[in-house]
Design an enzyme around this catalytic site. Structure first.
Site, mmCIF file in Angstrom:
data_model
loop_
_atom_site.group_PDB
_atom_site.id
_atom_site.type_symbol
_atom_site.label_atom_id
_atom_site.label_comp_id
_atom_site.label_asym_id
_atom_site.label_seq_id
_atom_site.Cartn_x
_atom_site.Cartn_y
_atom_site.Cartn_z
ATOM 1 N N ASP A 1 0.830 -1.206 0.000
ATOM 2 C CA ASP A 1 0.000 0.000 0.000
ATOM 3 C C ASP A 1 0.861 1.251 0.000
ATOM 4 O O ASP A 1 2.047 1.209 0.328
ATOM 5 C CB ASP A 1 -0.947 -0.003 1.217
ATOM 6 C CG ASP A 1 -0.271 -0.456 2.494
ATOM 7 O OD1 ASP A 1 0.957 -0.369 2.584
ATOM 8 O OD2 ASP A 1 -0.991 -0.901 3.417
ATOM 9 N N ASN B 1 -7.562 -2.570 14.031
ATOM 10 C CA ASN B 1 -8.959 -2.847 13.643
ATOM 11 C C ASN B 1 -9.058 -4.093 12.751
ATOM 12 O O ASN B 1 -10.111 -4.352 12.180
ATOM 13 C CB ASN B 1 -9.566 -1.627 12.934
ATOM 14 C CG ASN B 1 -8.836 -1.300 11.630
ATOM 15 O OD1 ASN B 1 -7.870 -1.974 11.266
ATOM 16 N ND2 ASN B 1 -9.307 -0.285 10.925
ATOM 17 N N HIS C 1 -7.251 -4.609 9.967
ATOM 18 C CA HIS C 1 -6.926 -4.432 8.545
ATOM 19 C C HIS C 1 -5.636 -5.154 8.178
ATOM 20 O O HIS C 1 -4.747 -5.318 9.011
ATOM 21 C CB HIS C 1 -6.899 -2.948 8.128
ATOM 22 C CG HIS C 1 -5.727 -2.139 8.600
ATOM 23 N ND1 HIS C 1 -5.836 -0.815 8.981
ATOM 24 C CD2 HIS C 1 -4.401 -2.426 8.742
ATOM 25 C CE1 HIS C 1 -4.645 -0.347 9.307
ATOM 26 N NE2 HIS C 1 -3.756 -1.308 9.178
ATOM 27 N N GLU D 1 -9.653 -1.995 4.987
ATOM 28 C CA GLU D 1 -10.292 -1.665 6.250
ATOM 29 C C GLU D 1 -11.527 -2.551 6.466
ATOM 30 O O GLU D 1 -12.000 -3.195 5.508
ATOM 31 C CB GLU D 1 -10.703 -0.186 6.245
ATOM 32 C CG GLU D 1 -9.533 0.791 6.040
ATOM 33 C CD GLU D 1 -8.616 0.913 7.274
ATOM 34 O OE1 GLU D 1 -8.601 0.016 8.125
ATOM 35 O OE2 GLU D 1 -7.903 1.936 7.357
#
Ligand code: F6R
Length: 223
Positions: A63, A124, A126, A131
């Site tokens: 990313d 979270n 990811h 996400e």
């Protein structure tokens, strides 16, 4: 899924570096998927120490933030500083997600896919910047970062306001096509989400849970 617990960050870093080393020794033309962030820093240090031959290796970063690539916190800079300029990798062999995102996907497909993909995990759940709510079939695309991710990553930028809000990320579908996957997590703030992802329900609200559907994943953790 089994989580291998290691005694220290040093051991986590050298264990994953050894996985990469074995891969490159056995297959010098490997294609690697690579993460950024705090967790893999020690692994990159260890890899540099191993003085491997990177001349035939091709890398695909997972990313990038949508931001100026010259910014000190850009992932392009991170990779240059922590790995690329310390190895003999060819600049044209290292790829970062770009637009049009389908062209990045074509580059991965054109090189016959990723052999070994190293991942971190967000608090979270990811992986890369997929996400919660990301489709398990998702491909490389532009995404809005989750509030939690922006908050977590603000430590690199000084404030939430200055933290990028969007990124280009490999999709979960893209990552899952990797032949082998290693997930690394460091710190007890990651333990709960790691447990949920590896042992709980496979659900798009916990992106990393998709890894339960892959048959060659190793998970390494240290607190
Ligand atoms: C970054 C990436 C992210 C990070 C995750 C954990 O390239 O893929 O999924 O792995 O946000 O980041 P750290 O290691 O900083 O806790």
């Amino acid at each position: 899924m089994e989580i291998k617990v290691l005694k220290s960050y040093k051991e986590l870093s050298s264990t994953v570096a050894n996985v990469v080393k074995r891969q490159l020794k056995k297959h010098p033309l490997s294609k690697l998927g690579l993460p950024t962030g705090d967790t893999p820093l020690g692994m990159y240090d260890e890899l540099v120490k191993r003085e491997l031959d990177w001349s035939h290796v091709i890398t695909f970063n997972l990313d990038v933030y949508l931001m100026n690539v010259d910014h000190p916190e850009s992932y392009q800079n991170y990779m240059r500083k922590n790995l690329f300029e310390k190895t003999n990798i060819y600049p044209d062999h290292s790829h970062f997600p770009f637009r049009p995102t389908s062209a990045f996907e074509d580059k991965i497909a054109g090189s016959m896919g990723i052999d070994l993909c190293i991942l971190g995990i967000g608090t979270n759940g990811h992986i890369a910047f997929n996400e919660p709510g990301s489709s398990f079939l998702s491909r490389t695309r532009v995404v809005d970062l989750d509030e939690q991710t922006i908050e977590d990553n603000s430590r690199f930028f000084g404030s939430v306001d200055d933290t990028p809000k969007q990124a280009i990320t490999m999709g979960l579908g893209t990552i899952m096509e990797s032949k082998k996957i290693v997930l690394m997590a460091n710190g007890d703030h990651k333990l709960n989400i790691l447990n949920v992802a590896m042992n709980g329900e496979v659900t798009e609200s916990i992106p990393a849970s998709v890894l339960q559907n892959h048959d060659n994943v190793k998970v390494f953790y240290c607190d």
